[in-house]
Design a protein around this motif. Structure first.
Motif, short mmCIF file in Angstrom:
data_model
loop_
_atom_site.label_atom_id
_atom_site.label_comp_id
_atom_site.label_asym_id
_atom_site.label_seq_id
_atom_site.Cartn_x
_atom_site.Cartn_y
_atom_site.Cartn_z
N LYS A 293 0.82 -1.21 0.00
CA LYS A 293 0.00 0.00 0.00
C LYS A 293 0.86 1.26 0.00
O LYS A 293 0.56 2.24 -0.72
N GLN A 294 1.91 1.27 0.78
CA GLN A 294 2.70 2.49 0.95
C GLN A 294 3.84 2.63 -0.06
O GLN A 294 4.23 3.76 -0.38
N VAL A 295 4.38 1.52 -0.54
CA VAL A 295 5.55 1.59 -1.42
C VAL A 295 5.23 1.10 -2.84
O VAL A 295 5.77 1.60 -3.81
N GLY A 296 4.34 0.12 -2.95
CA GLY A 296 3.97 -0.41 -4.25
C GLY A 296 4.55 -1.78 -4.51
O GLY A 296 5.34 -2.30 -3.73
N ASN A 297 4.15 -2.37 -5.63
CA ASN A 297 4.72 -3.66 -6.01
C ASN A 297 6.05 -3.44 -6.73
O ASN A 297 6.46 -2.31 -6.99
#
Length: 339
Positions: free
Chosen positions: A298-302
């Motif tokens: 959620k905060q950094v991404g895939n």
């Protein structure tokens, strides 16, 4: 009876040792400090570079943010420690940093002699050569007698020596510690060739006054698997680092992004439910709460999001995914099952 009790006692001792073997001081220190201390490059576009206000960005930087999101629930809780190639392992060994995320190549010598333990690869690279187009070369085989700008304490020096020896060619080195000084030396003409990981060369060229004046030659003379590094002996922290990287890779494979993640909360896939903490249990193996992977994504991404914004199509480097594509797309990025 005495023999049975002795054996039983020994088994209890072994069990207790096995139970404590995975516990270590790093996570406790991170929670006490309320931030992750992350060693990064002193300045390499696309991987770790500060802006004028001191804000760090890059692929290696985002990997650090992922560790903070996993352990503290807040991706911003990172202290970045810029390190030269010669400083990096000393800083790790001494405990100055919790993790090294600094375009560092995984080798047997570093794990066997330096007490380092490498996590999953976050960027598959290879050493290349960059020249000014006016030099006229189109292949590394035409660089006999050339001078090379290199940094000390790197695999780059060894690879360069091996390549020229195996091709019965000669060269000279201009060895400079600081990346900024290496860049200045190359662009001022102190050396004919800049050799480094191909991604680093792309970053240097992108920042040049006239990028089109420079050519990265086609040869790749080494395998450079780059990824985060921790100290040996702290299994707990190593597992967190390892599975955090696997979580962002798995998220991309399943199509989870920082923007659509919440739409997966109702998924019927048990593995998806476990990864996102909808079903309890994924936190226990890594001594974190069950929302650790959710917080990371959620905060950094895939992984794809991290790659794209830092070195891929949405960046100034515009590097192809290549080996860094998912295994389903012909690349090397693959995550083991999270259950």
């Amino acid at each position: 009876m005495k023999t049975i009790l002795t054996i039983a006692g020994a088994m209890i001792c072994v069990s207790m040792l096995a139970g404590t073997a995975s516990a270590g001081p790093t996570l406790d220190a991170i929670k006490k400090n309320d931030y992750v201390r992350c060693g990064v490059n002193t300045g390499l576009g696309g991987f770790s570079i500060p802006d004028s206000s001191g804000k760090w960005t890059g692929l290696d930087v985002d990997i650090c943010h992922a560790f903070a999101a996993a352990t503290l629930g807040d991706a911003s809780k990172v202290r970045f420690v810029p390190l030269s190639s010669e400083q990096r392992f000393t800083a790790l060994q001494s405990g100055e940093i919790d993790v090294l995320s600094r375009n560092t190549t995984w080798t047997i010598t570093r794990e066997g002699n330096l007490g380092a333990l490498f996590g999953p690869v976050t960027y598959y690279d290879g050493q290349g050569f960059m020249i000014a187009k006016k030099l006229g070369a189109t292949s590394a085989k035409q660089l006999n007698g050339a001078s090379f700008c290199v940094q000390p304490g790197t695999t780059t020096e060894m690879n360069l020596a091996d390549y020229f020896a195996s091709n019965d060619m000669t060269y000279s080195s201009v060895v400079i510690d600081s990346i900024a000084q290496v860049n200045a030396a190359f662009f001022s003409g102190r050396c004919d060739v800049y050799t480094d990981d191909a991604s680093a060369l792309a970053a240097v060229r992108a920042a040049a006054p006239n990028p089109d004046d420079y050519l990265i030659l086609p040869e790749r003379i080494s395998k450079e698997p780059l990824g985060p590094v921790v100290r040996q002996g702290d299994d707990e922290w190593f597992n967190i680092v390892r599975w955090t990287v696997f979580a962002i890779i798995q998220a991309e494979e399943w199509g989870m992004t920082s923007k659509n993640l919440d739409t997966f909360s109702g998924s019927k896939n048990p593995d998806v439910q476990r990864l996102l903490g909808v079903v309890a249990g994924i936190g226990k193996p890594v001594h974190l709460d069950d929302k650790w992977a959710y917080n990371v994504i959620k905060q950094v991404g895939n992984y794809g999001e991290i790659f794209d914004r830092n070195v891929g199509a949405s960046s100034s480097l515009k590097l192809d995914r290549g080996l860094n594509a998912l295994w389903t797309n012909g690349g090397m990025m693959y995550a083991p099952p999270a259950h």
